[in-house]
Write an enzyme that holds these catalytic residues in place. Structure first.
Site, mmCIF file in Angstrom:
data_model
loop_
_atom_site.group_PDB
_atom_site.id
_atom_site.type_symbol
_atom_site.label_atom_id
_atom_site.label_comp_id
_atom_site.label_asym_id
_atom_site.label_seq_id
_atom_site.Cartn_x
_atom_site.Cartn_y
_atom_site.Cartn_z
ATOM 1 N N HIS A 320 52.878 50.498 40.363
ATOM 2 C CA HIS A 320 51.944 49.504 39.816
ATOM 3 C C HIS A 320 50.975 49.078 40.905
ATOM 4 C CE1 HIS A 320 50.331 45.989 37.794
ATOM 5 N NE2 HIS A 320 50.957 46.368 36.689
ATOM 6 N N ARG A 340 43.820 41.474 35.941
ATOM 7 C CA ARG A 340 42.614 42.282 36.120
ATOM 8 C C ARG A 340 41.849 42.419 34.808
ATOM 9 N NH1 ARG A 340 44.571 47.351 37.391
ATOM 10 N NH2 ARG A 340 46.748 46.686 37.399
#
Length: 541
Positions: A320, A340
């Site tokens: 990740h 994000r």
């Protein structure tokens, strides 16, 4: 300010560039650019980190050295100590693993057969499911469709996915969302009553993430746990499975469990067995930190492989992009991709963006490694690690003051514990081992080639190919938990088991010794060992 002096100069550069970055457009990489980045920087492509599997159905195929060691080790179970004529529990459907996939399988199996049992290594619900912050994907919007979801998922997995499994996941996803809502999962909604979708996550062409703040997985797991117990699903906690039991006809017929409190073994006979043990994060591939829960030690892969199950895409591990890099107390823990999706930006030591944050996870993780490690543009911590800023205050600038505190409550409070105000200060991140992209070869109903053995969730391979898109893991475990639970129950009602045997374990142990492999080492691991004299390796960036 919680950050030490060594990080302050870079922090000032980040703050000075923020206004400019708000208007900056970073182009998406072309296919050729992405492939070149992955080849150069993704951990999966490093030299010397994989080995051929030395025996079994996937002999000669590459996998991480840490997993190969477990696959080529002797069983921790001494078969001579197990009396299979003395069965402790006799059930129709047995589920190994107490996360979201296992709970879902148990709930649906219970609708068709009487005796359903879940055995779990930790407590029921302690799994990666409760750590899922980002949301669950489903095509419930007018502008979305299973076909679009299918294309996005196949592309994200590099087209190594099983098309039949991807189709099943995408087509069943709206059904699963409605089922979860009917059970009481309070997904966020718009004022008109439609589901509120998270912004587009990396690799998705439409917003399709359904969430309960950043507590989505935990909220769903609480609901499933209560439902399973209310339906009368039997439960054995703190009893990890250590080996599968077969019958004389080659059918999977149960498991041998270890009661960790008493040290006694428990024999469970079952007409159908659903493996839902999760992934391998806690074996720490290449010494990376992990986002995974304590019990993720590849047990289901090891047990099933020893019984003859095939593996699919086990050379692919997902890292990740945004694991926590500072402070050290939460090193490796996940910072949701939803941050994000809502506008948080990745920024180097000079205050510069270097990648479009909404590309697929393998691409973004590789870009962070390149920027931080290869180009020397990372931010150094007092312990000598280096990472990249995730400029989270941009979230409030794009979505309105107070959005972070209301929508990212879990992350906000986690960092406030260490004096970092997530809404006012950026956080430092670096890729963390997150997901096992491959797993046991299975079909769209969770069936493996071994009769009577099913695989659900992260332990299963096929649906994600060689890179999972954010938000698809929860969809995966509930879609295939339901499908496997129903199919396993229907099969169990027609099965008559033969004589139980553990001969496959003796045969496997003999092959390990005959080939001079990991003699003396035993698996499955069950629990990671973090004692100082046996510490896991720490990745040297």
């Amino acid at each position: 300010m919680a950050y030490p002096p060594i990080m302050m100069e870079s922090l000032r550069k980040l703050e000075a560039s923020r206004q400019y970055r708000l208007e900056q457009e970073i182009p998406i990489l072309s296919i050729d650019e992405k492939n070149a980045l992955l080849q150069a920087c993704h951990p999966d492509y490093r030299d010397g980190i994989k080995e051929p599997i030395p025996l079994g159905p996937n002999q000669g195929q590459p996998a991480s050295r840490e997993l190969v060691n477990l696959l080529a080790a002797e069983s921790r179970l001494k078969t001579a100590d197990i009396n299979l004529d003395q069965v402790d529990h006799d059930v129709d459907v047995l589920i190994v693993g107490g996360g979201g996939g296992g709970a879902t399988a148990g709930i649906f199996a219970k609708q068709h057969v009487e005796k359903v049992m879940i055995v779990t290594k930790l407590r029921f619900g302690e799994s990666n499911t409760i750590m899922a912050e980002g949301g669950i994907n489903a095509c419930t919007s007018k502008g979305d469709s299973p076909a679009r979801h299918f294309i996005d998922t196949m592309g994200g997995g590099g087209f190594h996915n099983s098309p039949a499994m991807v189709r099943a996941m995408c087509e069943d996803s709206p059904l699963i969302i409605n089922w979860l809502e009917r059970m009481g999962v309070p997904f966020y909604k718009e004022r008109d009553g439609n589901f509120k979708k998270r912004h587009i996550a990396g690799g998705h062409s439409r917003p399709r993430g359904h969430a309960v703040g950043d507590y989505t997985g935990m909220t769903i797991m609480q609901t499933l746990r209560d439902e399973a117990l209310c339906q009368g699903v039997e439960l054995l906690e703190h009893c990890p499975a250590v080996e599968l039991i077969m019958d004389e006809n080659g059918r999977c017929a149960g498991v041998v469990c270890l009661d960790v409190e008493t040290g006694q073994h428990i024999v469970i006979r079952a007409k159908s067995v659903i493996m839902a043990t999760g992934g391998l994060g806690r074996i720490h591939v290449q010494g990376f930190p992990t986002t995974n829960h304590y019990g993720a030690t590849a047990d289901g892969i090891v047990m099933s492989y020893r019984a003859g199950a095939e593996l699919f895409c086990m050379d692919s591990i997902q890292f990740h992009p945004t694991g926590t890099c500072f402070p050290a107390q939460v090193y490796g823990l996940l910072v949701s991709e939803a941050s994000r999706a809502r506008g948080a930006q990745l920024v180097n030591v000079h205050g510069e963006r270097f990648i479009n944050e909404l590309q697929t996870r393998d691409c973004v993780a590789s870009a962070i490694i390149r920027e931080s490690s290869d180009r020397g543009n990372g931010i150094m911590t007092p312990l000598g690690n280096h990472g990249i800023w995730l400029d989270t205050p941009v979230i409030d600038l794009r979505n309105g003051k107070g959005f972070i505190k209301s929508y990212f409550q879990h992350l906000y409070h986690r960092f406030m514990e260490y004096g970092i105000d997530f809404s006012e200060e950026p956080i430092l991140v670096y890729p963390s081992q997150h997901y096992q992209n491959g797993g046991l070869l299975s079909d769209e109903f969770g069936k493996t080639p071994i009769p009577g053995l099913y695989a659900v969730g992260e332990v299963a391979g096929g649906v994600h190919g060689k890179n999972r898109l954010g938000g698809n893991s929860l969809t995966d475990i509930f879609v295939f938990g339901r499908r496997a639970g129903l199919d396993a129950a229907n099969c169990a009602s027609e099965i008559k088991l033969g004589k139980l045997t553990l001969a496959h374990i003796d045969d496997f142990n003999a092959k390990v010794r005959d080939n001079g492999l990991n003699v003396g080492m035993t698996s499955p691991m069950l629990f990671p060992d973090y004692r100082f004299d046996k510490a896991m390796p720490v990745y040297n960036q």
